[in-house]
Design a protein around this motif. Structure first.
Motif, PDB file in Angstrom:
ATOM      1  N   MET A 101       0.831  -1.195   0.000  1.00 58.99           N
ATOM      2  CA  MET A 101       0.000   0.000   0.000  1.00 58.99           C
ATOM      3  C   MET A 101       0.876   1.259   0.000  1.00 58.99           C
ATOM      4  SD  MET A 101      -3.326   0.665   2.358  1.00 58.99           S
ATOM      5  CE  MET A 101      -4.052  -0.879   1.867  1.00 58.99           C
ATOM      6  N   THR A 102       1.984   1.192   0.718  1.00 60.88           N
ATOM      7  CA  THR A 102       2.916   2.315   0.752  1.00 60.88           C
ATOM      8  C   THR A 102       3.565   2.518  -0.616  1.00 60.88           C
ATOM      9  OG1 THR A 102       3.310   1.908   3.097  1.00 60.88           O
ATOM     10  CG2 THR A 102       4.949   3.255   1.927  1.00 60.88           C
ATOM     11  N   VAL A 103       3.933   1.432  -1.265  1.00 59.35           N
ATOM     12  CA  VAL A 103       4.499   1.518  -2.619  1.00 59.35           C
ATOM     13  C   VAL A 103       3.460   2.107  -3.577  1.00 59.35           C
ATOM     14  CG1 VAL A 103       5.310   0.143  -4.589  1.00 59.35           C
ATOM     15  CG2 VAL A 103       6.191  -0.307  -2.292  1.00 59.35           C
ATOM     16  N   PHE A 104       2.206   1.700  -3.445  1.00 58.99           N
ATOM     17  CA  PHE A 104       1.136   2.251  -4.276  1.00 58.99           C
ATOM     18  C   PHE A 104       0.985   3.753  -4.030  1.00 58.99           C
ATOM     19  CE2 PHE A 104      -3.480   3.116  -4.982  1.00 58.99           C
ATOM     20  CZ  PHE A 104      -3.483   2.945  -6.361  1.00 58.99           C
ATOM     21  N   HIS A 105       1.050   4.159  -2.781  1.00 57.82           N
ATOM     22  CA  HIS A 105       0.994   5.581  -2.426  1.00 57.82           C
ATOM     23  C   HIS A 105       2.108   6.345  -3.151  1.00 57.82           C
ATOM     24  CE1 HIS A 105       0.401   8.875   0.698  1.00 57.82           C
ATOM     25  NE2 HIS A 105       1.552   9.196   0.165  1.00 57.82           N
ATOM     26  N   MET A 106       3.312   5.789  -3.122  1.00 56.00           N
ATOM     27  CA  MET A 106       4.457   6.435  -3.778  1.00 56.00           C
ATOM     28  C   MET A 106       4.264   6.473  -5.299  1.00 56.00           C
ATOM     29  SD  MET A 106       6.140   7.396  -1.318  1.00 56.00           S
ATOM     30  CE  MET A 106       6.237   7.088   0.420  1.00 56.00           C
ATOM     31  N   TRP A 107       3.687   5.414  -5.853  1.00 61.36           N
ATOM     32  CA  TRP A 107       3.403   5.388  -7.296  1.00 61.36           C
ATOM     33  C   TRP A 107       2.422   6.504  -7.656  1.00 61.36           C
ATOM     34  CZ3 TRP A 107      -1.068   4.389 -10.218  1.00 61.36           C
ATOM     35  CH2 TRP A 107      -0.852   4.219 -11.599  1.00 61.36           C
ATOM     36  N   LEU A 108       1.379   6.664  -6.827  1.00 59.01           N
ATOM     37  CA  LEU A 108       0.426   7.750  -7.061  1.00 59.01           C
ATOM     38  C   LEU A 108       1.105   9.110  -7.005  1.00 59.01           C
ATOM     39  CD1 LEU A 108      -2.637   6.503  -4.947  1.00 59.01           C
ATOM     40  CD2 LEU A 108      -2.464   6.587  -7.454  1.00 59.01           C
ATOM     41  N   ALA A 109       1.997   9.290  -6.048  1.00 57.59           N
ATOM     42  CA  ALA A 109       2.728  10.560  -5.940  1.00 57.59           C
ATOM     43  C   ALA A 109       3.559  10.796  -7.196  1.00 57.59           C
ATOM     44  CB  ALA A 109       3.614  10.564  -4.692  1.00 57.59           C
ATOM     45  N   GLY A 110       4.160   9.741  -7.720  1.00 56.10           N
ATOM     46  CA  GLY A 110       4.932   9.856  -8.960  1.00 56.10           C
ATOM     47  C   GLY A 110       4.047  10.209 -10.149  1.00 56.10           C
ATOM     48  N   GLN A 111       2.864   9.627 -10.200  1.00 54.30           N
ATOM     49  CA  GLN A 111       1.924   9.953 -11.272  1.00 54.30           C
ATOM     50  C   GLN A 111       1.496  11.421 -11.187  1.00 54.30           C
ATOM     51  OE1 GLN A 111       0.965   7.772 -13.909  1.00 54.30           O
ATOM     52  NE2 GLN A 111       2.778   6.873 -12.980  1.00 54.30           N
ATOM     53  N   ARG A 112       1.293  11.907  -9.978  1.00 57.49           N
ATOM     54  CA  ARG A 112       0.916  13.313  -9.806  1.00 57.49           C
ATOM     55  C   ARG A 112       2.022  14.231 -10.319  1.00 57.49           C
ATOM     56  NH1 ARG A 112       1.420  17.820  -7.533  1.00 57.49           N
ATOM     57  NH2 ARG A 112       3.220  17.186  -6.349  1.00 57.49           N
TER      58      ARG A 112
END
Length: 149
Positions: A101-112
């Motif tokens: 879930m933390t990795v997914f959070h970081m992926w979302l931040a990268g997409q932003r």
């Protein structure tokens, strides 16, 4: 330290649950914002600028603090004697799912960041599919903690 944490256990647990709820709300909502951003606003213009502000505020003001407090209160819970039995499977499945879930959070931040930079993005369909990942991880976490297999 563990005596202090034991005395505060109900409050630590409550804060952990509230933090998780806030974090999950953001993890569910940000990919939906991305879907609408890519499909309706594109990468320039007033709507794009508005989406950038909304995505930034969601990530910085809600999701990042909620993730940090989830981790902090979760670590406090793990430090309380008798709360986690590491000989069982459930703490390990929960830990793996929380890391994912933390990795997914970081992926979302990268997409932003890609939206801000106007770089090549995923499709609305991809963001819709990625929006299901936090649900799957939540199911694993809740079953792990409640069923304790």
């Amino acid at each position: 330290m563990s005596d202090i944490l034991s005395n505060w256990y109900p409050y630590i647990k409550a804060m952990h649950i509230m933090s998780v709820i806030a974090w999950m709300a953001g993890l569910f909502y940000l990919p939906r914002l991305f879907v609408h951003h890519i499909e309706t606003a594109g990468l320039q213009g007033p709507s794009h600028d508005l989406f950038i502000i909304m995505e930034d505020k969601l990530l910085r003001v809600i999701m990042n603090p909620a993730m940090i407090s989830t981790w902090l209160f979760g670590i406090f819970l793990v430090m309380i004697p008798g709360i986690v039995n590491w000989d069982m499977v459930w703490p390990w499945t929960k830990a793996i799912a929380v890391l994912a879930m933390t990795v997914f959070h970081m992926w979302l931040a990268g997409q932003r960041r890609k939206f801000v930079a106007g770089k090549r993005l995923k499709t609305g369909r991809t963001y819709r599919m990625m929006n299901e990942l936090p649900t799957v991880l939540m199911v694993v976490i809740v079953l792990s903690v409640v069923v304790k297999f």
